[in-house]
Design a protein around this motif. Structure first.
Motif, PDB file in Angstrom:
ATOM      1  N   GLN A  11       0.830  -1.214   0.000  1.00 41.47           N
ATOM      2  CA  GLN A  11       0.000   0.000   0.000  1.00 41.47           C
ATOM      3  C   GLN A  11       0.859   1.257   0.000  1.00 41.47           C
ATOM      4  O   GLN A  11       0.616   2.198   0.762  1.00 41.47           O
ATOM      5  N   ASN A  12       1.850   1.265  -0.856  1.00 39.78           N
ATOM      6  CA  ASN A  12       2.754   2.399  -1.000  1.00 39.78           C
ATOM      7  C   ASN A  12       3.364   2.356  -2.396  1.00 39.78           C
ATOM      8  O   ASN A  12       3.389   1.293  -3.029  1.00 39.78           O
ATOM      9  N   ALA A  17       1.862   0.315  11.394  1.00 41.79           N
ATOM     10  CA  ALA A  17       0.870   0.524  10.332  1.00 41.79           C
ATOM     11  C   ALA A  17       1.129  -0.479   9.201  1.00 41.79           C
ATOM     12  O   ALA A  17       1.417  -0.108   8.078  1.00 41.79           O
ATOM     13  N   GLU A  74      -1.686  -2.585  13.274  1.00 45.94           N
ATOM     14  CA  GLU A  74      -2.523  -1.960  12.237  1.00 45.94           C
ATOM     15  C   GLU A  74      -3.871  -1.578  12.841  1.00 45.94           C
ATOM     16  O   GLU A  74      -4.460  -2.348  13.585  1.00 45.94           O
ATOM     17  N   ASP A 120      -4.101   1.043  17.695  1.00 46.89           N
ATOM     18  CA  ASP A 120      -3.528   2.344  17.343  1.00 46.89           C
ATOM     19  C   ASP A 120      -2.051   2.307  17.724  1.00 46.89           C
ATOM     20  O   ASP A 120      -1.714   2.240  18.912  1.00 46.89           O
ATOM     21  N   ALA A 121      -1.187   2.340  16.734  1.00 44.23           N
ATOM     22  CA  ALA A 121       0.245   2.162  16.991  1.00 44.23           C
ATOM     23  C   ALA A 121       0.806   3.257  17.889  1.00 44.23           C
ATOM     24  O   ALA A 121       1.794   3.033  18.592  1.00 44.23           O
TER      25      ALA A 121
HETATM   26  C1  LIG Z   1      -0.210   3.938   3.299  1.00 44.34           C
HETATM   27  S1  LIG Z   1      -0.804   2.578   4.259  1.00 44.34           S
HETATM   28  C2  LIG Z   1       0.686   1.616   4.424  1.00 44.34           C
HETATM   29  C3  LIG Z   1       0.484   0.160   4.817  1.00 44.34           C
HETATM   30  C4  LIG Z   1       1.758  -0.681   4.852  1.00 44.34           C
HETATM   31  N1  LIG Z   1       2.774  -0.049   5.665  1.00 44.34           N
HETATM   32  C5  LIG Z   1       2.283  -0.920   3.455  1.00 44.34           C
HETATM   33  O1  LIG Z   1       3.328  -0.323   3.103  1.00 44.34           O
HETATM   34  O2  LIG Z   1       1.694  -1.711   2.693  1.00 44.34           O
HETATM   35  C6  LIG Z   1      -1.021   3.329   5.857  1.00 44.34           C
HETATM   36  C7  LIG Z   1      -1.581   2.371   6.901  1.00 44.34           C
HETATM   37  O3  LIG Z   1      -1.612   3.028   8.176  1.00 44.34           O
HETATM   38  C8  LIG Z   1      -2.690   2.486   8.901  1.00 44.34           C
HETATM   39  N2  LIG Z   1      -2.909   3.351  10.070  1.00 44.34           N
HETATM   40  C9  LIG Z   1      -3.431   4.610  10.088  1.00 44.34           C
HETATM   41  N3  LIG Z   1      -3.439   5.099  11.346  1.00 44.34           N
HETATM   42  C10 LIG Z   1      -2.908   4.114  12.147  1.00 44.34           C
HETATM   43  C11 LIG Z   1      -2.638   4.020  13.538  1.00 44.34           C
HETATM   44  N4  LIG Z   1      -2.914   5.043  14.384  1.00 44.34           N
HETATM   45  N5  LIG Z   1      -2.096   2.873  14.029  1.00 44.34           N
HETATM   46  C12 LIG Z   1      -1.815   1.837  13.196  1.00 44.34           C
HETATM   47  N6  LIG Z   1      -2.050   1.872  11.862  1.00 44.34           N
HETATM   48  C13 LIG Z   1      -2.575   2.997  11.340  1.00 44.34           C
HETATM   49  C14 LIG Z   1      -3.781   2.477   7.837  1.00 44.34           C
HETATM   50  O4  LIG Z   1      -4.896   1.739   8.222  1.00 44.34           O
HETATM   51  C15 LIG Z   1      -3.001   1.899   6.666  1.00 44.34           C
HETATM   52  O5  LIG Z   1      -3.026   0.503   6.690  1.00 44.34           O
END
Ligand SMILES: C[S@@+](CC[C@H](N)C(=O)[O-])C[C@H]1O[C@@H](n2cnc3c(N)ncnc32)[C@H](O)[C@@H]1O
Length: 244
Positions: A16-17, A43, A65, A93-94
């Protein structure tokens, strides 16, 4: 909770990037990962980076996540690939996780520095979690050129230049020892997968109460990408080293 748009638009994404499996494997090499390595993945999304690293380096990866649909997808994908013994994906929530200092060889946050309030705070949050000699890797956008066009609607996003991004790490005491930047192909693959997923979802969910909102976000971001973002916005994985 994240906006539903992302769950719809990223349901087909492996990663997802704007990066690739090949670049994630290069990242794993630069992080010196091996079977004894412990990696934290903040995340972790649908698990793409964690699964690629675990499969290639046999390291263990702990993902956190916030979105249940993504965490479920990550768990299912891990099971389907026979990697569940190496990876875990916790729902939460990370920014609220209580993690043990110096317990990881590498801490990743790919495309989610907003979780900690920005890049500097992300580096500050992750550096204490890795052992001396370990790495902090953050995937982060940066401006490819300045000034930005007046009509670029995302021009107030809190990014800086490539050099400025590296400086944030170095100011925090972590020299940047690797830079793995996205190509135009990486961006197009990432962005246009959103387009296909949203169009297909809208075609099958016309009466959905969120359809108008999802359509409007999709249109806005698609044209924004074509007009300015493809030209102005870079993305890279920056690897900072915690000196022993
Ligand atoms: C751009 S995506 C990247 C996902 C993964 N790192 C990748 O590269 O495939 C951002 C991710 O951050 C997660 N996210 C947003 N706020 C978050 C939080 N407070 N704690 C954990 N995850 C979170 C979203 O649900 C999403 O899956």
């Amino acid at each position: 909770m994240i906006p539903r748009y992302y769950v719809v638009a990223e349901r087909d994404h492996e990663i997802q990037n704007p990066t690739s499996e090949q670049k994630l494997l290069l990242l794993g090499e630069r992080l010196e990962l091996g079977p004894s390595s412990r990696v934290l993945d903040i995340a972790s999304g649908r698990g793409g980076p964690a699964l690629a690293l675990a499969r290639a380096f046999e390291c263990s990866v702990e993902g956190v996540e916030i979105e249940p649909a993504f965490q479920t997808a990550a768990l299912e994908r891990a099971a389907a690939r026979g990697l569940s013994h190496l990876v875990s994906f916790r729902l939460g929530d990370a920014s609220r996780e209580e993690l043990v200092p110096e317990s990881y060889d590498a801490a990743l946050c790919l495309g989610a520095s907003f979780v900690f309030g920005g890049l500097a705070d992300t580096v500050d949050a992750l550096a204490p979690l890795v052992r001396p000699g370990g790495y902090v890797a953050v995937g982060e956008p940066y401006w490819r050129r300045l000034p930005l066009p007046e009509d670029y609607e995302d021009r107030d996003d809190p990014f800086t230049t490539l050099e400025g991004t590296v400086l944030v790490f170095e100011t925090a005491g972590l020299p940047v020892v690797s830079l793995i930047a996205s190509s135009e192909d990486d961006w197009d693959r990432y962005e246009t997968l959103h387009w296909r997923a949203v169009e297909r979802w809208l075609a099958g969910n016309r009466g959905d109460p969120d359809a108008d909102e999802i359509r409007s976000r999709h249109e806005r971001w698609k044209w924004n990408y074509l007009r300015h973002q493809r030209d102005c916005l870079g993305w890279a994985i920056f690897v900072g080293w915690k000196r022993p």
